[in-house]
Design a protein around this motif. Structure first.
Motif, PDB file in Angstrom:
ATOM      1  N   ASN A  89      25.788   2.449  63.171  1.00 30.52           N
ATOM      2  CA  ASN A  89      24.659   2.147  62.280  1.00 30.52           C
ATOM      3  C   ASN A  89      23.580   3.222  62.327  1.00 30.52           C
ATOM      4  N   GLU A  90      23.278   3.684  63.535  1.00 27.47           N
ATOM      5  CA  GLU A  90      22.181   4.644  63.711  1.00 27.47           C
ATOM      6  C   GLU A  90      22.480   5.958  62.988  1.00 27.47           C
ATOM      7  N   ALA A  91      23.718   6.416  63.062  1.00 29.19           N
ATOM      8  CA  ALA A  91      24.092   7.677  62.409  1.00 29.19           C
ATOM      9  C   ALA A  91      23.994   7.560  60.891  1.00 29.19           C
ATOM     10  N   LEU A  92      24.404   6.401  60.359  1.00 32.75           N
ATOM     11  CA  LEU A  92      24.291   6.178  58.911  1.00 32.75           C
ATOM     12  C   LEU A  92      22.817   6.130  58.503  1.00 32.75           C
ATOM     13  N   TYR A  93      22.022   5.492  59.351  1.00 32.37           N
ATOM     14  CA  TYR A  93      20.578   5.410  59.101  1.00 32.37           C
ATOM     15  C   TYR A  93      19.952   6.810  59.073  1.00 32.37           C
TER      16      TYR A  93
END
Length: 318
Positions: free
Chosen positions: A138-142
């Motif tokens: 999730n963090e990388a997509l964010y």
């Protein structure tokens, strides 16, 4: 053409005095209050969100407070639906709906004819992003959203993958950020709206914010946050709220309690600055400076005259 429903909206930065004014306005104009705060919707988060108490309500009905559990997500689109329904309910009782709060996007979504679904979807692109989120996290997509649309990213929690993907999808389909796309909609006001903004001297506002944080600590903010922490609540929207994320860092042993309190004050001051910028750039607000709190009665009269002229309502205090 049907006459538009009358609506009073009171906005302004945190700690400026919206609650006090809203109660006075509700008493004068037979009003009922809808919270326009994105965090006061959560149960068990009272001190850190400066939630109005039963005593402070003075018998005035309040809505959209304590309607969600802390682990649940909440969006501007959901807020839009709930508040518009509540406005109709209040008006049907012959009362004046009053929205009070500081979450600009949420309030804007209600009073203007915003269509959240105006951009068509791209199901294949969305499925690819969902697969990508599972692969890279999730963090990388964010971080991808942060790189192309930092303004939208600031309003979205990294773990709210659905909203992150929607913002990326809008950019993919239109070449515009979510905010740029919304600004091209040129929405109309849906209601006969008196939009009041409260402001004050910045140094005085910052002093009030600092004092409010100290008061929150005295009232038991630490115990309130510990209760959520001990339930294991972590990757959820509510815990990213100012007042909670700082104490979580302390409870995790990353910073001292004193540092957490200082960070809370600084983050609250920065948030107040962002709120003012948002309101001034995005909404047609009638501003009232309430720096001189000793002259509150005089300012109340000034605001009342504006409301009566804008909404064609009469005060029941005369």
């Amino acid at each position: 053409m049907d006459e538009k429903q009358k609506l009073l909206v009171i906005i302004g930065p945190t700690a400026v005095g919206k609650t006090k004014l809203s109660i006075e306005m509700a008493k004068r104009y037979n009003g009922e209050i809808i919270s326009g705060d994105s965090m006061q919707i959560y149960r068990h988060m009272d001190i850190g969100t400066a939630k109005i108490t039963k005593d402070e309500m003075e018998g005035i009905p309040h809505y959209l407070i304590d309607i969600k559990q802390p682990e649940e997500n909440f969006s501007a689109a959901e807020f839009q639906v709930l508040v518009r329904d509540k406005i109709n309910e209040i008006a049907a009782r012959g009362k004046l709906p009053i929205i009070v709060g500081g979450t600009g996007l949420y309030i804007q979504s209600v009073i203007y004819d915003y269509q959240f679904a105006d951009v068509p979807g791209d199901e294949l692109f969305r499925l690819q992003l969902e697969e990508k989120a599972r692969g890279i996290g999730n963090e990388a997509l964010y971080q991808e959203l942060l790189a192309i649309d930092p303004e939208s990213a600031e309003q979205i929690h990294p773990n709210n993958v659905r909203r992150v993907i929607r913002a990326l999808e809008i950019y993919h389909l239109t070449g515009k950020t979510m905010r740029e796309f919304q600004s091209t909609q040129q929405p109309d006001l849906l209601y006969q709206t008196a939009l009041i903004g409260l402001t004050m001297d910045r140094e005085k506002l910052y002093d009030r914010i600092n004092a409010r944080v100290d008061e929150m600590i005295e009232k038991g903010l630490l115990q309130e946050v510990k209760g959520l922490y001990q339930q294991g609540l972590r990757q959820c929207q509510s815990i990213q709220a100012i007042g909670y994320k700082e104490i979580y860092q302390y409870l995790d042993g990353e910073i001292t309690l004193q540092q957490a309190i200082e960070d809370l004050k600084q983050n609250s001051r920065r948030y107040a600055k962002r709120q003012l910028t948002w309101f001034r750039n995005k909404m047609d607000v009638q501003w009232f400076d309430i720096t001189d709190v000793k002259n509150f009665e005089k300012k109340l009269l000034e605001i009342s005259h504006y409301v009566e002229g804008k909404l064609q309502v009469k005060s029941n205090t005369y």
